[in-house]
Design an enzyme around this catalytic site. Structure first.
Site, mmCIF file in Angstrom:
data_model
loop_
_atom_site.group_PDB
_atom_site.id
_atom_site.type_symbol
_atom_site.label_atom_id
_atom_site.label_comp_id
_atom_site.label_asym_id
_atom_site.label_seq_id
_atom_site.Cartn_x
_atom_site.Cartn_y
_atom_site.Cartn_z
ATOM 1 N N SER A 124 -40.475 -32.395 -0.296
ATOM 2 C CA SER A 124 -40.581 -31.031 0.036
ATOM 3 C C SER A 124 -41.459 -30.333 -0.677
ATOM 4 O O SER A 124 -41.169 -30.311 -2.176
ATOM 5 C CB SER A 124 -39.376 -30.558 0.318
ATOM 6 O OG SER A 124 -39.424 -29.274 0.805
ATOM 7 N N SER A 175 -41.551 -27.174 -0.304
ATOM 8 C CA SER A 175 -40.752 -25.791 -0.653
ATOM 9 C C SER A 175 -40.482 -25.137 -1.729
ATOM 10 O O SER A 175 -40.647 -23.991 -2.123
ATOM 11 C CB SER A 175 -39.476 -25.771 0.645
ATOM 12 O OG SER A 175 -40.160 -25.892 1.790
ATOM 13 N N THR A 208 -34.571 -28.595 6.775
ATOM 14 C CA THR A 208 -35.596 -29.485 7.591
ATOM 15 C C THR A 208 -34.957 -30.697 8.355
ATOM 16 O O THR A 208 -34.090 -30.496 8.351
ATOM 17 C CB THR A 208 -36.633 -29.722 6.414
ATOM 18 O OG1 THR A 208 -37.708 -30.191 7.011
ATOM 19 C CG2 THR A 208 -36.230 -30.537 5.197
ATOM 20 N N LYS A 250 -31.903 -29.359 11.384
ATOM 21 C CA LYS A 250 -32.394 -28.206 12.000
ATOM 22 C C LYS A 250 -31.315 -27.730 13.289
ATOM 23 O O LYS A 250 -30.893 -26.822 13.373
ATOM 24 C CB LYS A 250 -33.604 -28.049 12.635
ATOM 25 C CG LYS A 250 -34.793 -27.881 11.164
ATOM 26 C CD LYS A 250 -36.272 -27.704 12.016
ATOM 27 C CE LYS A 250 -36.985 -27.819 10.891
ATOM 28 N NZ LYS A 250 -38.354 -27.391 11.191
ATOM 29 N N ASP A 289 -40.487 -20.818 12.096
ATOM 30 C CA ASP A 289 -41.488 -21.861 12.553
ATOM 31 C C ASP A 289 -42.535 -21.327 13.361
ATOM 32 O O ASP A 289 -43.769 -21.239 13.221
ATOM 33 C CB ASP A 289 -40.821 -23.207 12.961
ATOM 34 C CG ASP A 289 -40.349 -24.125 11.921
ATOM 35 O OD1 ASP A 289 -40.558 -23.960 10.861
ATOM 36 O OD2 ASP A 289 -39.494 -25.057 12.166
ATOM 37 N N ALA A 306 -39.970 -29.940 17.218
ATOM 38 C CA ALA A 306 -40.886 -29.243 16.593
ATOM 39 C C ALA A 306 -41.764 -28.301 17.594
ATOM 40 O O ALA A 306 -41.710 -27.165 17.449
ATOM 41 C CB ALA A 306 -42.095 -30.180 16.220
#
Ligand code: ATR
Length: 274
Positions: free
Chosen positions: A20, A22, A67, A71, A106, A135
């Site tokens: 990741s 992040s 993630t 989610k 998102d 998504a």
């Protein structure tokens, strides 16, 4: 930086999560804003994830990102949630505010990044959304709020596209079609790849004329998973952007939820692209 200020403890949960970006993104946001942040990437299976969230919450954490593939579970852990999270039935951000509040940044992250792309305007745009899984669900409400002329959801399994459209029909009119019929629906100003095909090393096939002149193909994926669609677009001479900008933009919105401070996404995105 105020060395005496308390450390804001944050994390991203996922599996796999070691790759990741992040932690790097949030460290840079913290540095920009002079905040002391400890942001960890924590590997968690679906079984242990709720317990790990509780531990972070009870030990004074401020919140977390979530993630794949957690989610949907994250959303069920919250007492309250934003409209975006409720419609997606998934959260990428949990805020510990006494209880647990779930949000999904998102979609707004995507919108914010799209609006930085030269010549891209969402109001009045003709949009094709490829995919109707998690998504796609995470971005649809935010896209609809920008008042495009039309959104067509094209999915391999049409029933899934119908179900996603039904959950959003109060926000705007949505059309659906089978993946293979997308050519008959265009042209589009924006084609968004929200399928997971990139992880299988393949890309959706875009029929000639699907994209209007000056239009943009945008992949929610970035890194290796974005390569097949990028190559397909390059081969067809189509304008393309990957989802790295969305990643940084959604992170900025999460950071603001936790700290009340708005980071500047541009230098962080440039550093990742460099
Ligand atoms: P994610 O959370 O990444 O969206 P998902 O919920 O499993 O993952 O959804 C994956 C999406 O990619 C779905 O729209 C899926 O189509 P189906 O609903 O028909 O399964 C789409 N997808 C995955 N592999 C695909 C392929 N080889 N061809 C076409 N669509 C594909």
């Amino acid at each position: 930086m105020d060395k005496g200020s308390p450390i804001i403890r944050l994390a991203v949960f996922g599996s796999p999560v070691a790759h990741s970006l992040s932690p790097r993104i949030h460290d840079q946001f913290a540095r920009q804003l002079g905040l002391r942040v400890d942001y960890q990437a924590i590997e968690a299976t679906a079984e242990v994830f709720p317990q790990r969230v509780r531990e972070l919450h009870e030990s004074g954490g401020r919140g977390c990102n979530v993630t794949v593939p957690l989610k949907q579970i994250a959303w069920t852990l919250a007492a309250n949630c934003s409209d975006n999270a409720a419609r997606a039935r998934a959260a990428n951000t949990l805020v510990f505010d006494g209880g647990i509040f779930a949000d999904n940044t998102d979609g707004q992250g995507l919108v914010n990044d799209l609006l930085t792309q030269p010549g891209t305007c969402l109001e009045g745009a003709r949009i094709c959304l490829l995919g109707a899984g998690g998504a796609a669900a995470g971005i649809l409400a935010a896209l609809l709020r920008e008042q495009p002329e039309r959104i067509v959801i094209a999915n391999r399994t049409p029933d899934r596209a119908h179900e996603l459209a039904r959950r959003h029909d109060d926000l705007g009119y949505l059309e659906t079609c089978a993946f293979m019929d997308v050519g008959a629906q265009g042209p589009f100003d924006l084609v968004i790849n929200a399928t997971s095909q990139g992880h299988q090393g393949t890309a959706p096939r875009l029929p000639a004329g699907c994209l209007a002149p000056g239009g943009l193909c945008y992949d929610l994926n970035y890194g290796a998973a974005a390569a097949p669609f990028r190559q397909a677009c390059a081969g067809a001479g189509l304008r393309y952007a990957d989802g790295l900008g969305m990643l940084v933009a959604q992170a900025a919105l999460s950071f603001e939820l936790w700290t009340g401070k708005q980071p500047d996404v541009k230098p962080v995105l440039q550093a990742l692209q460099g």
